[in-house]
Write a protein that holds these residues in place. Sequence first.
Motif, short mmCIF file in Angstrom:
data_model
loop_
_atom_site.label_atom_id
_atom_site.label_comp_id
_atom_site.label_asym_id
_atom_site.label_seq_id
_atom_site.Cartn_x
_atom_site.Cartn_y
_atom_site.Cartn_z
N ARG A 163 0.83 -1.20 0.00
CA ARG A 163 0.00 0.00 0.00
C ARG A 163 0.86 1.26 0.00
NH1 ARG A 163 -3.24 -3.87 2.43
NH2 ARG A 163 -5.47 -3.44 2.67
N ALA A 164 1.90 1.25 0.84
CA ALA A 164 2.75 2.43 0.97
C ALA A 164 3.50 2.73 -0.32
CB ALA A 164 3.73 2.23 2.12
N LEU A 165 4.07 1.71 -0.95
CA LEU A 165 4.78 1.93 -2.21
C LEU A 165 3.82 2.41 -3.30
CD1 LEU A 165 7.17 -1.16 -2.26
CD2 LEU A 165 7.76 1.22 -1.73
N ALA A 166 2.62 1.83 -3.32
CA ALA A 166 1.63 2.23 -4.33
C ALA A 166 1.20 3.67 -4.16
CB ALA A 166 0.42 1.30 -4.25
N ALA A 167 1.27 4.19 -2.93
CA ALA A 167 0.83 5.56 -2.67
C ALA A 167 1.98 6.56 -2.72
CB ALA A 167 0.16 5.63 -1.29
N PHE A 168 3.17 6.12 -3.12
CA PHE A 168 4.33 7.01 -3.16
C PHE A 168 4.04 8.19 -4.09
CE2 PHE A 168 8.74 8.31 -3.78
CZ PHE A 168 9.28 8.08 -2.53
N PRO A 169 4.38 9.41 -3.69
CA PRO A 169 4.04 10.58 -4.51
C PRO A 169 4.83 10.65 -5.81
CG PRO A 169 5.36 11.23 -2.61
CD PRO A 169 5.00 9.79 -2.41
N GLY A 170 4.12 10.78 -6.93
CA GLY A 170 4.77 11.02 -8.22
C GLY A 170 5.13 9.80 -9.01
N PHE A 171 5.64 8.77 -8.34
CA PHE A 171 6.03 7.53 -9.02
C PHE A 171 5.96 6.39 -8.03
CE2 PHE A 171 9.86 9.23 -7.14
CZ PHE A 171 10.55 8.12 -6.68
N ILE A 172 6.12 5.16 -8.53
CA ILE A 172 6.06 3.98 -7.66
C ILE A 172 7.44 3.32 -7.65
CG2 ILE A 172 4.97 1.75 -7.24
CD1 ILE A 172 2.56 2.72 -8.82
N PRO A 173 8.16 3.40 -6.54
CA PRO A 173 9.47 2.74 -6.47
C PRO A 173 9.30 1.24 -6.26
CG PRO A 173 8.97 3.80 -4.37
CD PRO A 173 7.82 4.11 -5.29
N ALA A 174 10.10 0.45 -6.96
CA ALA A 174 9.98 -1.00 -6.85
C ALA A 174 11.32 -1.68 -7.07
CB ALA A 174 8.94 -1.53 -7.85
N VAL A 175 11.70 -2.53 -6.15
CA VAL A 175 12.88 -3.38 -6.31
C VAL A 175 12.42 -4.69 -6.94
CG1 VAL A 175 14.73 -4.61 -5.10
CG2 VAL A 175 14.00 -2.35 -4.30
N MET A 176 13.16 -5.16 -7.94
CA MET A 176 12.80 -6.41 -8.64
C MET A 176 11.35 -6.37 -9.14
SD MET A 176 14.80 -9.29 -6.31
CE MET A 176 14.44 -8.60 -4.70
N SER A 177 11.05 -5.31 -9.86
CA SER A 177 9.67 -5.05 -10.26
C SER A 177 9.12 -6.08 -11.23
CB SER A 177 9.57 -3.65 -10.89
OG SER A 177 10.39 -3.57 -12.05
N ARG A 178 9.98 -6.89 -11.88
CA ARG A 178 9.49 -7.87 -12.85
C ARG A 178 9.30 -9.26 -12.24
NH1 ARG A 178 6.99 -4.93 -15.66
NH2 ARG A 178 6.57 -6.79 -16.92
N GLN A 179 9.60 -9.41 -10.96
CA GLN A 179 9.45 -10.73 -10.34
C GLN A 179 7.98 -11.14 -10.32
OE1 GLN A 179 12.68 -11.56 -10.76
NE2 GLN A 179 12.19 -12.97 -9.09
N PRO A 180 7.69 -12.43 -10.62
CA PRO A 180 6.29 -12.88 -10.69
C PRO A 180 5.67 -13.05 -9.31
CG PRO A 180 7.78 -14.71 -11.09
CD PRO A 180 8.65 -13.49 -10.98
N ILE A 181 4.40 -12.65 -9.22
CA ILE A 181 3.66 -12.72 -7.96
C ILE A 181 2.30 -13.36 -8.23
CG2 ILE A 181 2.64 -11.39 -6.06
CD1 ILE A 181 5.64 -11.13 -6.08
N GLN A 182 1.88 -14.23 -7.34
CA GLN A 182 0.51 -14.73 -7.34
C GLN A 182 -0.11 -14.43 -5.98
OE1 GLN A 182 1.86 -18.65 -9.00
NE2 GLN A 182 -0.23 -18.71 -9.83
#
Length: 431
Positions: A163-182
């Motif tokens: 939730r916190a990363l999704a609400a980051f102002p201006g952009f969404i920071p993500a480490v290993m953003s392509r890793q698969p999630i289910q």
Amino acid sequence: MKVLVLGGYGLIGEAVVGRLLRDGHHVAGLGRDVVDAERRWPAVRWIAADMSRLLAAEDWLPVVTGMDAIVNAAGALQDGPRDRLDAIHRQSVVALVAACEQAGVHRFAQISAIGADHSSADAFFDTKAQGDKAVASSSLEWTILRPGLVVAPAAYGGTALLRALAAFPGFIPAVMSRQPIQTVAVTDVAEAVSRAVAGSLPPRSAVDLVEAEARPLADVLSAFRAWLGLPRAKIEPIPAIVGRLAAAIADGLGLLGWRSPLRTAALGALARGVTGHAGPWNELSDHPLQPLEATLAAMPAHVQERWFARLWLAKPVIFGCLALFWLASGIIGLIRQDEAASILVSRGVSANFAHMSVLAGGAADILVGAAVLVRPLARRALLAMIAITLFYLAAATLLVPELWLAPLGPLVKTIPMLCLVLVALAVLDER
């Protein structure tokens, strides 16, 4: 039936408790600190106990005797001052299973984790797998459920971080953003446990609980941002070294009692990908697990969700600023104690008393500034900050009232700091 839920006030455990109550069962819950849980779930019989200390069958027998089923929804992410993974995930479960066999408990539902593996170098996955082995080797009617990324209305741990990363102002920071999630809805996990307890699942089975299709972490974060009702934002990949640095800092804070989800174990789990096999569950059940979109649609976000998401990332900044402010104030006061004491002396206070007051004030500032960084001491430190600040303001008003009108506003500036302490108190609770 009489059902005992271990970790009954946790993210999954609480949903399981609610579902079992709706099913008409008599539910008992076990955890280390059950005071809040007793207020929120008065229909549950709560047992205050630390699993990591229940390491022999004899320790468990008084707890499980008379129960028809056990649900183990307890767990920890990483070793720390309060958490010992081997004790919680393996030793305690071995003793619990033995006690259940002796007490004649019929059914056992074990909430495990995607990726639990004896060969894993990660202590979380290794100890989880060893606990699963103890359950699977027993004579009980056991079911092992391995959820993917659990999404729930409650928000702490990994779900709070999303939730916190999704609400980051201006952009969404993500480490290993392509890793698969289910993902999996916590209501679906509770449904699976309900069926296991009722005996409507084949006994002695282990299944993954995941949505049908995997998606990259970036898509999960974008879905959460849309759920929060925020404008679309670009995913900005964060270098792995930054993630490792953040995890190392979080590990250090873990030694002080803060249970951040952004720790080395969490990054290790993400690096593996949070994926499982949806097929076995679909073969066992006529209730397919819902995808992330349906999960989020079933729990609409409102303003409180946006408040939480924004404040969650601000929380470490708030506590860090308060610690620095009070430590710096105390250290500067001690370094320049003669100047500080001279203000009191000019108002008729004796030199000895003035120096003692400055030394005591500086020591108090340093003490609360350090204590607020230690989670078990944080609340008392914040209350002490309020008391010390009010004392300073009262004393200054009596002795040096003109400081209220001083050009640099030394007294006026304490009011925003006092407000920040109140904010820190408001966001201190972790769950």
